[in-house]
Each structure stands twice: as C-alpha cells, then as structure tokens.
Design an enzyme around this catalytic site. Structure first.
Site, PDB file in Angstrom:
ATOM      1  N   CYS A 176      -1.190   9.311   3.164  1.00  0.00           N
ATOM      2  CA  CYS A 176      -1.013   9.041   1.691  1.00  0.00           C
ATOM      3  C   CYS A 176      -2.346   9.382   0.897  1.00  0.00           C
ATOM      4  CB  CYS A 176      -0.941   7.462   1.623  1.00  0.00           C
ATOM      5  SG  CYS A 176      -1.902   6.418   2.499  1.00  0.00           S
TER       6      CYS A 176
ATOM      7  N   GLU B 255       0.877  -1.293   0.212  1.00  0.00           N
ATOM      8  CA  GLU B 255      -0.032   0.028   0.012  1.00  0.00           C
ATOM      9  C   GLU B 255       1.035   1.201   0.029  1.00  0.00           C
ATOM     10  OE1 GLU B 255      -2.881   2.508   2.719  1.00  0.00           O
ATOM     11  OE2 GLU B 255      -3.291   0.311   2.985  1.00  0.00           O
TER      12      GLU B 255
END
Length: 503
Positions: A305, A271
């Site tokens: 993020c 991820e």
C-alpha cells in the site's frame, strides 16, 4: 485434528522435489480445531501448485472464537504489564529462531521475495520487542478541578474483543501490527486472515504466541475459503461482544466495513490504500532519486500500500531521470521468489496479473506511452513505466497493485504539490531534494499521513505513527495506536461532601 500434517513430496515448477502441502486447522480458545465445512486450498503464486490446506471456517466457528475471546477478556485486561512483556519477549525470540522458515513460507504462499520476507521479519522482531514496552503506556492523567477537595482523573481501559482483518501483501508485519496493538492495550482478538495467506497472515502468529505462553482465548484465528468471508464478517458486526473492527486493506472494502461498523455502533480502525506520489525537485541528486524511485515503485512487485504510484519530476531533470529509471527497471532481477537475487517475483494471483495488465493496456489505448514493461513471463509482470497518461485512465486515478508507475513532468514545486493532492487518497508520499529545509517546508502542503524526505515512500519505523488521512483511512500504528483500542474513562473523586445546588 493435528495442527499440521504434510503430504508426500512433489515436483515444483523448477523440477526440484519439495514437500507437499501442509494442512492447518483454525485456532480457537487455545486449541487447533477442524472446521465443519472442511478445508480449502492455498496456492503458491510462483508454481501455481497447492502450498497449504487450511480450515474453511464459517459463522459457527467465528461465534465460538468470539465467545472464547470474550471469556478470556476479563483476565487478560487485568494482566500486569510485566506478564504481557514477558510473553512478547519470548515471542520475539521465537520469530528470530524461525525467521528463515517464516521467510520461506511467505515466499511460497504470497510470492514475496526472500529479500522482502527477511526485511519484514526484521521489522516484526523490532515491533514485538518495542510492543513489550508499550504494555506500560496506556497511562492516565490527573486534571485540575474547580471544586475543592476533588480529584479529577482520566484512565484508559481496553474495549473488549477486537476483530482484526489481516492482508497478504505484508503478511507477517501487518498481521503482527493488527494483533499486537489491541493485545497490548488489554483487548482480546479474533483474527480473520485473507484466504490468500492464511498461514503467514494468521496461523503462524497464533503458533508463535501460543508457544510463547499467551493464555487460551486471547488470540484466535478463523480462516476461510475464497469468496467466503461474508459469514465471518456478519458475525463480527452482529455479535455484541465485538467492540472494534480493525482492518488493513483496500479502500473499497474498507469503506464497506466502516459503513457496517457505523451502523452497528462499533469502533473501526482503517489502514487503507493510497495513490502515493514521489516528487523529484530540480535540485535533487539524480542517481539517488532514480534508486529511491525504483525501490518505491517496484519493491514487492508494487503490491504494498506504500508503493509509489506516480513520480512527479521537475522538467529540468525529467528526460534524464526517465531514461535512467527505465534502465533501472529493466535491470531488476525477476523470477522465483526463493532465489536470493530475485527482486521482482510473481503477482499474488492470475486475476491480479490480468487486472494489472488490463490497466496498462487501458492507459496505452487512451494515449499513454509505454516506456518499459507491459509484458509478463508466467506470473511475473515486468516493471512498467508509463508516461503521458491521461486522467481518465484507471492507472492515473486508482491504486494499481502491481509493478507499474506513472511518471509526469512538472514545471514547478507548486505544480507537483497540486498533482500530489489531486486525488482523495492520503497514505504516504516522498520528496527528493538537495535542500532539506526547502523539502520540509513543501511537506507541510502534502495531504498524506506520512511525508518522506530523501527517502522512499516505503520507510516504516516501528515507533512512528503510520497511517492515512482522507480516503486512506484513520488510526495509527506504533505506540500511538493504543488510543485506538482503549476508551478514555473519567474518574472523579470527592473527599468529603460537595454542596449540591438546591439541596
């Protein structure tokens, strides 16, 4: 050693007395242990004082933790769903009981605001409660067979030991995500938290699971000092007991780890970061679009993020939108993360602040207009809005982990889609529009793992498959993640004898 010991009180940056740093061991085979190399210091980003002292693990401690996890795997992989669910429900209750303490720890260790800390912990409780039900999900299936008296089945089996790398920027929620998915699927886990948040991103999770009754060796945590992750990673990749590397972090580090996993024929789940676009169409509600954009860009100081990195606004709304966004950015309360009203806290390290400032200065030197921000007060960087940013500026093409957003005027929705897809990132995105159907049709053309319509780019729901495409990685969160941490095994059963060719 004791799991935690506290030193005497000291004065904080504000002059108020507070407790001195606690000392933490690493967690292996159900015990808190002392590392051979001693300890390292973990700093408070706001006060720049030592917050905690943690074990400085190396390859030997990592190997021992992997051995413990490998030894615990057979029993844990056969643990019933009801037993797993019971442990997780107890863990959720412990998180709820300790939530204020955990939020304060995150504020002091990572600089996140209490607002964000409480938001994370609410998600953590939801995640653990839902994961208790996922214990029943790794189901098999029965397939049709072209042979008589034959039953063709497919079952899912856990991989073995999973090595999970956990980050600082969503310390609690991302640590729990990196641990729970492999755990529920029947794997055992060795966690390597970042040196910037060893307590929030690993140690406290181990505390809670241990108290909840998780068997020894099922989850282990090895912490390390700055610049000392290499020997731990080497052991992860070279130890045959580790069957999967589960990483949450930056694209450059993820690329390097994925290459090593490929060479070692280990599964990897990545991820990674993103350069996340937020599109404001010409029929959007302007006030709502500004609020969504400001939250998307500046929540947690732009250190998530999922933060919006660029806002693409239709030219008919652009001037008024930018004026209101600048005003909104300037009104956000900045300061100590422990103060209730603070929205913008410190960046994680002085180096992170310097990197953000260099990116902003680079853009301005290349012709960008600085509309607001571009300054810092101590460790707090002001919310910054840039316009007319050239494509050769780093902030235009790379994820900048700070409260900085680039605004662009677009002539049409088609141009907005082209700009949204121009880079190889593909984590999340958002579209703000008064016509939901139009936005849904447009979303089909956005190359990202998530498209949020009339929502911020940051909008996790536990049951949703969160993850990236293209350079933002692969693998998903939520119940879908169980497939990443299990193997499909075909089991074929023949009743009686099958006629074999030529025999």
């Amino acid at each position: 050693m004791n799991h935690r010991t506290a030193s005497s009180s000291s004065a904080s940056r504000t002059g108020q007395p507070r407790k001195g740093p606690s000392e933490y061991g690493y967690f292996s085979d159900g015990k808190w242990l002392t590392a051979e190399a001693g300890t390292f210091e973990d700093f408070d980003p706001w006060t720049e004082e030592v917050f905690a002292v943690a074990a400085r693990c190396g390859r030997a401690e990592t190997a021992a933790a992997i051995t413990a996890a490998d030894r615990a795997f057979p029993a844990w992989s056969r643990t019933t769903p009801a037993e797993k669910a019971g442990i997780l429900r107890r863990a959720a209750a412990i998180v709820e009981r300790r939530s204020e303490e955990l939020a304060e720890t995150m504020a002091r260790e990572t600089g996140t605001t209490l607002l964000n800390g409480r938001f994370q912990l609410g998600l953590v409780i939801q995640l653990i409660e839902q994961a208790a039900g996922w214990a029943y999900l790794p189901a098999g299936e029965v397939l049709p067979s072209d042979f008589p008296d034959t039953t063709q089945t497919v079952v899912r089996r856990p991989l073995g030991v999973v090595a999970s790398f956990t980050p600082w920027n969503g310390a609690q929620i991302l640590a729990w995500r990196a641990i729970l998915s492999p755990l529920v699927a029947g794997n055992t886990v060795v966690v390597k938290p970042t040196e910037l948040a060893p307590v929030s991103a690993g140690i406290q999770v181990a505390e809670i699971l241990h108290e909840a009754g998780l068997p020894a060796g099922v989850v282990n945590v090895v912490t390390h000092g700055p610049g000392e992750a290499g020997p731990i990673a080497d052991e992860f990749f070279e130890n045959p007991a580790v069957r999967c590397v589960n990483f949450i972090g930056s694209v450059p580090t993820g690329r390097m780890l994925a290459e090593r996993a490929g060479a070692a024929l280990k599964r990897s789940v990545m991820e990674l970061g993103g350069y996340n676009p937020l599109i404001v169409l010409d029929d959007a509600d302007l006030d709502y679009a500004v609020r969504v954009a400001a939250f998307s860009a500046f929540f947690h100081q732009g250190q998530i993020c999922l933060n919006a990195r660029t806002i693409l606004v239709h030219r008919d709304l652009y001037d008024v939108f930018v004026e209101r966004l600048v005003a909104k950015a300037g009104a956000l309360r900045a300061g100590s993360p422990l103060e209730e009203e603070t929205f913008i806290g410190p960046l994680i390290t002085p180096e992170a602040l310097s990197r953000v400032d260099e990116r902003v200065r680079d853009a301005v030197a290349k012709g960008a207009r600085l509309l607001t921000g571009g300054t810092h007060d101590g460790p707090v960087y002001a919310p910054t809005v840039l316009a007319d940013v050239p494509d050769d500026a780093a902030v235009s093409v790379e994820e900048t982990f700070g409260p900085v957003v680039v605004v662009r005027s677009v002539e049409s929705a088609d141009e907005a889609v082209d700009l949204a897809n121009r880079l190889e990132y593909g984590l999340t995105s958002a579209i703000i529009s008064g016509d939901t159907h139009r936005a849904v049709r447009l979303s089909e053309r956005i190359r990202a793992g998530s498209v949020r319509i009339n929502l911020p780019t940051i909008d996790d729901e536990i049951q949703a498959p969160i993850g990236g495409v293209r350079d933002s990685g692969w693998g998903r969160s939520g119940p879908h993640s169980l497939h990443d941490f299990t193997d499909q095994i075909a089991v074929t059963v023949q009743s009686g004898e099958r006629r074999l060719p030529s025999f």
